[in-house]
Design a protein around this motif. Structure first.
Motif, short mmCIF file in Angstrom:
data_model
loop_
_atom_site.label_atom_id
_atom_site.label_comp_id
_atom_site.label_asym_id
_atom_site.label_seq_id
_atom_site.Cartn_x
_atom_site.Cartn_y
_atom_site.Cartn_z
N LEU A 1 34.47 -7.88 28.17
CA LEU A 1 33.33 -7.38 27.40
C LEU A 1 33.50 -7.65 25.91
O LEU A 1 32.54 -8.05 25.23
CB LEU A 1 33.16 -5.88 27.65
CG LEU A 1 31.90 -5.23 27.06
CD1 LEU A 1 30.65 -5.89 27.63
CD2 LEU A 1 31.89 -3.73 27.33
N GLY A 2 34.73 -7.47 25.41
CA GLY A 2 34.98 -7.77 24.01
C GLY A 2 34.81 -9.25 23.70
O GLY A 2 34.26 -9.62 22.65
N ALA B 1 31.08 -10.12 23.76
CA ALA B 1 30.43 -9.54 22.58
C ALA B 1 30.70 -10.39 21.34
O ALA B 1 29.80 -10.63 20.52
CB ALA B 1 30.92 -8.11 22.36
N TRP C 1 27.92 -12.42 19.17
CA TRP C 1 27.85 -12.23 17.72
C TRP C 1 27.97 -13.57 17.00
O TRP C 1 27.28 -13.82 16.01
CB TRP C 1 28.93 -11.27 17.26
CG TRP C 1 29.11 -11.25 15.77
CD1 TRP C 1 30.14 -11.77 15.05
CD2 TRP C 1 28.20 -10.69 14.81
NE1 TRP C 1 29.95 -11.58 13.71
CE2 TRP C 1 28.76 -10.92 13.53
CE3 TRP C 1 26.97 -10.02 14.91
CZ2 TRP C 1 28.13 -10.49 12.36
CZ3 TRP C 1 26.36 -9.62 13.74
CH2 TRP C 1 26.93 -9.84 12.49
N TYR D 1 22.77 -14.50 29.04
CA TYR D 1 23.66 -13.54 28.37
C TYR D 1 23.28 -12.11 28.71
O TYR D 1 24.17 -11.25 28.86
CB TYR D 1 23.61 -13.74 26.85
CG TYR D 1 24.52 -14.85 26.36
CD1 TYR D 1 25.90 -14.78 26.56
CD2 TYR D 1 24.01 -15.94 25.68
CE1 TYR D 1 26.73 -15.78 26.11
CE2 TYR D 1 24.84 -16.96 25.23
CZ TYR D 1 26.20 -16.87 25.45
OH TYR D 1 27.04 -17.87 25.01
N VAL E 1 26.06 -9.83 30.48
CA VAL E 1 26.54 -8.60 29.83
C VAL E 1 26.28 -7.39 30.72
O VAL E 1 27.14 -6.49 30.82
CB VAL E 1 25.88 -8.43 28.46
CG1 VAL E 1 26.18 -7.05 27.88
CG2 VAL E 1 26.36 -9.51 27.50
N ALA F 1 29.20 -4.98 31.89
CA ALA F 1 29.13 -3.58 31.45
C ALA F 1 29.07 -2.62 32.63
O ALA F 1 29.76 -1.59 32.65
CB ALA F 1 27.92 -3.38 30.53
#
Length: 251
Positions: free
Chosen positions: A103-104, A107, A111, A131, A135, A139
């Motif tokens: 997840l990191g 992310a 970004w 995406y 995600v 999640a």
């Protein structure tokens, strides 16, 4: 056994498989040169060097964990002397860090796409939809793992996916879907499963198709012949064009 249950857990998995296989064949047949990640490393590499390994290492551990949890029956691990509690502790010890890394990583990659102008310009509507689904799958999977961890350490009751989701998953391969088992699973498992099936179904039509293009040929290709730059010890004939030296004459 409701009609909705039959559609979700008895029909949808095979539709997903049909889209996956058919999509891969179509992509291979009509969009072979588009079978790529469309790398944007040329535009920005600083964030990519961190986010990409973090995501890919995490997702590999997540995939291995899913395969072990869904394919290996509980009776097999019990026969090896591993209790159900020990199995779940091991699964949580690996699943939570892997989920956080995945997840990191995603992310950070999102970004990067949003904050870097050239990378954002190269992002299509297809990428944005992909995406969103990716995600959501990550999640909900991490949330399911955290709920299971809270139940395990807090003494609360939680549905054992090895008695619900896993038997349903294995039953799909013998063409006899165990709809009742999946219907007995917790809502969080059902939501995660549906999103996961949606992700697999759209893979052939997105940049995620590169997951099916692993360079396995590198394991079997012949060795690479390097030509020495040392002076030639044999004369070059007029009929011999300049270029790569014959392998038989390499230094």
């Amino acid at each position: 056994m409701s009609v909705l249950g039959v559609m979700l857990w008895g029909v949808a998995p095979y539709l997903m498989l049909l889209l996956l296989v058919g999509g891969l064949i179509w992509r291979r047949r009509y969009d072979r040169f588009g079978w790529t990640t469309r790398s944007s490393q040329l535009y920005e590499s600083r964030l990519l060097r961190v986010g990409s390994p973090l995501f890919h290492i995490g997702i590999l551990v997540v995939i291995v964990g899913h395969v072990i949890g869904l394919v290996i029956p509980e009776s097999w691990t019990s026969a090896l002397g591993m209790s159900n509690a020990q199995y779940h502790v091991l699964a949580l010890a690996l699943g939570i860090p892997a989920g956080v890394c995945t997840l990191g990583g995603i992310a950070l990659l999102i970004w990067r796409r949003r904050s870097s102008g050239p990378v954002f310009s190269a992002t299509t509507v297809n990428d944005k939809a992909m995406y969103v689904v990716l995600v959501l799958a990550i999640a909900t999977g991490l949330a399911t793992t955290l709920v299971a961890a809270g139940a395990a350490f807090g003494g609360a009751s939680e549905t054992n996916y090895r008695e619900t989701v896993s038997p349903w998953f294995r039953s799909l391969f013998v063409l006899r879907p165990d709809i009742d088992s999946m219907g007995a699973a917790s809502l969080n498992y059902q939501i995660h499963t549906l999103i996961g099936m949606a992700l697999i179904a759209i893979m052939p039509f997105t940049r995620l198709v590169h997951a099916f293009a692993a360079p396995w040929q590198y394991l079997f290709r012949p060795y690479v012949v390097y030509r020495s730059r040392a002076p030639r010890d044999y004369p070059r004939t007029a009929a011999e064009p300049r270029g790569w030296d014959p392998v038989s004459r390499r230094q």
